[in-house]
Design a protein around this motif. Structure first.
Motif, PDB file in Angstrom:
ATOM      1  N   ALA A  27      33.651  30.532  35.068  1.00  0.00           N
ATOM      2  CA  ALA A  27      33.808  30.233  36.501  1.00  0.00           C
ATOM      3  C   ALA A  27      34.019  31.528  37.281  1.00  0.00           C
ATOM      4  O   ALA A  27      33.464  31.716  38.376  1.00  0.00           O
ATOM      5  CB  ALA A  27      34.989  29.288  36.713  1.00  0.00           C
ATOM      6  N   ILE A  28      34.795  32.428  36.714  1.00  0.00           N
ATOM      7  CA  ILE A  28      35.032  33.729  37.347  1.00  0.00           C
ATOM      8  C   ILE A  28      33.738  34.523  37.416  1.00  0.00           C
ATOM      9  O   ILE A  28      33.450  35.203  38.414  1.00  0.00           O
ATOM     10  CB  ILE A  28      36.128  34.490  36.573  1.00  0.00           C
ATOM     11  CG1 ILE A  28      37.472  33.774  36.748  1.00  0.00           C
ATOM     12  CG2 ILE A  28      36.225  35.936  37.049  1.00  0.00           C
ATOM     13  CD1 ILE A  28      38.560  34.250  35.812  1.00  0.00           C
ATOM     14  N   ASP A  29      32.925  34.427  36.360  1.00  0.00           N
ATOM     15  CA  ASP A  29      31.632  35.123  36.349  1.00  0.00           C
ATOM     16  C   ASP A  29      30.728  34.610  37.466  1.00  0.00           C
ATOM     17  O   ASP A  29      29.974  35.377  38.079  1.00  0.00           O
ATOM     18  CB  ASP A  29      30.953  34.926  34.990  1.00  0.00           C
ATOM     19  CG  ASP A  29      29.667  35.732  34.861  1.00  0.00           C
ATOM     20  OD1 ASP A  29      29.677  36.923  35.216  1.00  0.00           O
ATOM     21  OD2 ASP A  29      28.653  35.162  34.419  1.00  0.00           O
ATOM     22  N   THR A  30      30.799  33.302  37.748  1.00  0.00           N
ATOM     23  CA  THR A  30      30.024  32.730  38.855  1.00  0.00           C
ATOM     24  C   THR A  30      30.413  33.399  40.176  1.00  0.00           C
ATOM     25  O   THR A  30      29.544  33.755  40.989  1.00  0.00           O
ATOM     26  CB  THR A  30      30.251  31.210  38.956  1.00  0.00           C
ATOM     27  OG1 THR A  30      29.788  30.585  37.752  1.00  0.00           O
ATOM     28  CG2 THR A  30      29.509  30.608  40.142  1.00  0.00           C
ATOM     29  N   LEU A  31      31.700  33.580  40.391  1.00  0.00           N
ATOM     30  CA  LEU A  31      32.163  34.251  41.607  1.00  0.00           C
ATOM     31  C   LEU A  31      31.678  35.694  41.658  1.00  0.00           C
ATOM     32  O   LEU A  31      31.253  36.183  42.706  1.00  0.00           O
ATOM     33  CB  LEU A  31      33.699  34.228  41.680  1.00  0.00           C
ATOM     34  CG  LEU A  31      34.376  32.879  41.871  1.00  0.00           C
ATOM     35  CD1 LEU A  31      35.880  33.067  41.966  1.00  0.00           C
ATOM     36  CD2 LEU A  31      33.852  32.181  43.111  1.00  0.00           C
ATOM     37  N   TYR A  32      31.745  36.359  40.515  1.00  0.00           N
ATOM     38  CA  TYR A  32      31.319  37.758  40.453  1.00  0.00           C
ATOM     39  C   TYR A  32      29.833  37.874  40.804  1.00  0.00           C
ATOM     40  O   TYR A  32      29.432  38.757  41.571  1.00  0.00           O
ATOM     41  CB  TYR A  32      31.592  38.318  39.057  1.00  0.00           C
ATOM     42  CG  TYR A  32      31.204  39.769  38.897  1.00  0.00           C
ATOM     43  CD1 TYR A  32      32.003  40.788  39.413  1.00  0.00           C
ATOM     44  CD2 TYR A  32      30.028  40.125  38.232  1.00  0.00           C
ATOM     45  CE1 TYR A  32      31.644  42.120  39.278  1.00  0.00           C
ATOM     46  CE2 TYR A  32      29.661  41.457  38.085  1.00  0.00           C
ATOM     47  CZ  TYR A  32      30.475  42.445  38.611  1.00  0.00           C
ATOM     48  OH  TYR A  32      30.113  43.758  38.476  1.00  0.00           O
ATOM     49  N   ASN A  33      29.032  36.969  40.268  1.00  0.00           N
ATOM     50  CA  ASN A  33      27.590  36.998  40.534  1.00  0.00           C
ATOM     51  C   ASN A  33      27.257  36.613  41.972  1.00  0.00           C
ATOM     52  O   ASN A  33      26.163  36.923  42.460  1.00  0.00           O
ATOM     53  CB  ASN A  33      26.853  36.072  39.562  1.00  0.00           C
ATOM     54  CG  ASN A  33      26.873  36.608  38.140  1.00  0.00           C
ATOM     55  OD1 ASN A  33      26.894  37.820  37.929  1.00  0.00           O
ATOM     56  ND2 ASN A  33      26.888  35.716  37.163  1.00  0.00           N
ATOM     57  N   HIS A  34      28.190  35.916  42.653  1.00  0.00           N
ATOM     58  CA  HIS A  34      28.009  35.577  44.069  1.00  0.00           C
ATOM     59  C   HIS A  34      28.613  36.651  44.983  1.00  0.00           C
ATOM     60  O   HIS A  34      28.757  36.423  46.188  1.00  0.00           O
ATOM     61  CB  HIS A  34      28.650  34.212  44.374  1.00  0.00           C
ATOM     62  CG  HIS A  34      27.823  33.034  43.951  1.00  0.00           C
ATOM     63  ND1 HIS A  34      27.612  32.704  42.628  1.00  0.00           N
ATOM     64  CD2 HIS A  34      27.130  32.110  44.680  1.00  0.00           C
ATOM     65  CE1 HIS A  34      26.861  31.628  42.554  1.00  0.00           C
ATOM     66  NE2 HIS A  34      26.548  31.254  43.783  1.00  0.00           N
ATOM     67  N   ASN A  35      29.009  37.781  44.393  1.00  0.00           N
ATOM     68  CA  ASN A  35      29.586  38.900  45.156  1.00  0.00           C
ATOM     69  C   ASN A  35      30.870  38.526  45.891  1.00  0.00           C
ATOM     70  O   ASN A  35      31.160  39.038  46.978  1.00  0.00           O
ATOM     71  CB  ASN A  35      28.561  39.459  46.155  1.00  0.00           C
ATOM     72  CG  ASN A  35      27.342  40.035  45.480  1.00  0.00           C
ATOM     73  OD1 ASN A  35      27.458  40.763  44.497  1.00  0.00           O
ATOM     74  ND2 ASN A  35      26.162  39.702  45.995  1.00  0.00           N
ATOM     75  N   GLU A  36      31.653  37.614  45.282  1.00  0.00           N
ATOM     76  CA  GLU A  36      32.918  37.204  45.880  1.00  0.00           C
ATOM     77  C   GLU A  36      34.098  38.000  45.316  1.00  0.00           C
ATOM     78  O   GLU A  36      35.224  37.860  45.793  1.00  0.00           O
ATOM     79  CB  GLU A  36      33.163  35.706  45.644  1.00  0.00           C
ATOM     80  CG  GLU A  36      32.142  34.784  46.299  1.00  0.00           C
ATOM     81  CD  GLU A  36      32.247  34.747  47.810  1.00  0.00           C
ATOM     82  OE1 GLU A  36      33.174  35.378  48.373  1.00  0.00           O
ATOM     83  OE2 GLU A  36      31.405  34.095  48.453  1.00  0.00           O
TER      84      GLU A  36
END
Length: 307
Positions: free
Chosen positions: A198-207
């Protein structure tokens, strides 16, 4: 031994061998998949470390939760009699779904812990709600309802709002509640993605940005269905909090990011909806006073947006 018996014996032997080989294949494939996932998770952690992004202690092992389907609860007279203390409050139920209370004598509080004590003694089923935030601009304390011990994020059908005056005194509250689960709905448990994904999803969304700290990763429920829906389906959801301030919500089964809600917009929309419902209470001076206070909160919010 007859040839037909020998042939049958060979066929059975080959079938047993095929089953054994199939089991070995799937076990090996499952192990390979787990190895790949562990390598991916390790790579994610390494990338975050390079960015100096700090991770919290996260749940270990495999987690499972189910989707749930809920309708809004209708309040009854017996519900009102279940409130611990009603001596200092006047309560009404609007259109069966909205409980509204006004305190005869405002109750002063210093912090959210004191607010919790007030809630415990003056609200229906107080243990069904969990503290979310205190909006200091509007002076409103927000509580989200819990289902299966997990918070339901940003849903005005399971919401407790506590309104304070400029002296930090509780003057009134409004309450809605989600009802029992639909027993005909498929609520079988499903595996959740690990919080690092889930954290990786945020990272890939530049969040996520260099040097930031992820302060918590917790599971709750979230829905994107329209609030007007009679029955809503809620998905298990990872709430990822960054720097103790920013919250993001990731579908804990499918892994995509939900649109980001913010307290100010949600609170404004909820207060507007409550005000609309309260117009049905006619000729009651106390609740006209509540409408006036809601108008003041909305005006404060409007001024804040314009500044």
């Amino acid at each position: 031994m007859q040839w037909s018996q020998i042939k049958t014996l060979f066929i059975l032997c080959f079938l047993v061998l095929d089953v054994y080989l199939a089991v070995q294949f799937f076990q090996k494939q499952e192990k390979n998949d787990l190895d790949i996932m562990e390598q991916q998770e390790s790579t994610i952690e390494q990338q975050l470390k390079l960015e100096d992004i700090t991770l919290p202690k996260m749940p270990d092992g495999e987690l499972e939760e189910s989707y749930i389907s809920l309708k809004q609860k209708s309040f009854s007279e017996s519900d009102l009699s279940g409130i611990a203390s009603t001596d200092n409050q006047k309560i009404t139920v609007v259109k069966d779904k909205l409980l509204v209370s006004k305190f005869d004598k405002p109750i002063p509080i210093k912090d959210s812990d004191e607010a919790k004590d007030v809630i415990k003694n003056n609200v229906f089923s107080p243990d069904s709600y969990v503290y979310w935030d205190w909006d200091k601009d509007l002076n409103v304390i927000i509580y989200f309802q819990k289902k299966d011990k997990l918070p339901v994020y940003y849903n005005d059908k399971g919401l407790l709002l506590v309104f304070l005056n400029d002296k930090n005194e509780i003057v009134c509250y409004t309450q809605t509640m989600l009802g029992k689960e639909n027993k005909d709905f498929d609520n079988s448990k499903k595996p959740l993605i690990k919080p690092i994904r889930a954290i990786d999803t945020l990272y890939n969304h530049n969040e996520l940005h260099t040097g930031e700290k992820i302060t918590s990763a917790k599971v709750g429920y979230y829905t994107t269905q329209p609030i007007a829906s009679d029955e809503q389906t809620f998905a298990p959801t990872w709430k990822i909090t960054v720097n103790g301030k920013r919250n993001y919500f990731i579908h804990a089964i499918e892994g995509f990011a939900f649109p980001n809600d913010d307290d100010s917009t949600f609170l404004k929309d909820s207060i507007t909806s409550i005000k609309s419902s309260l117009t049905a209470v006619k000729g009651d001076r106390d609740f006209k006073g509540i409408i006036k206070q809601l108008d003041q909160k909305l005006e404060t919010n409007k001024r804040g947006e314009e500044e």
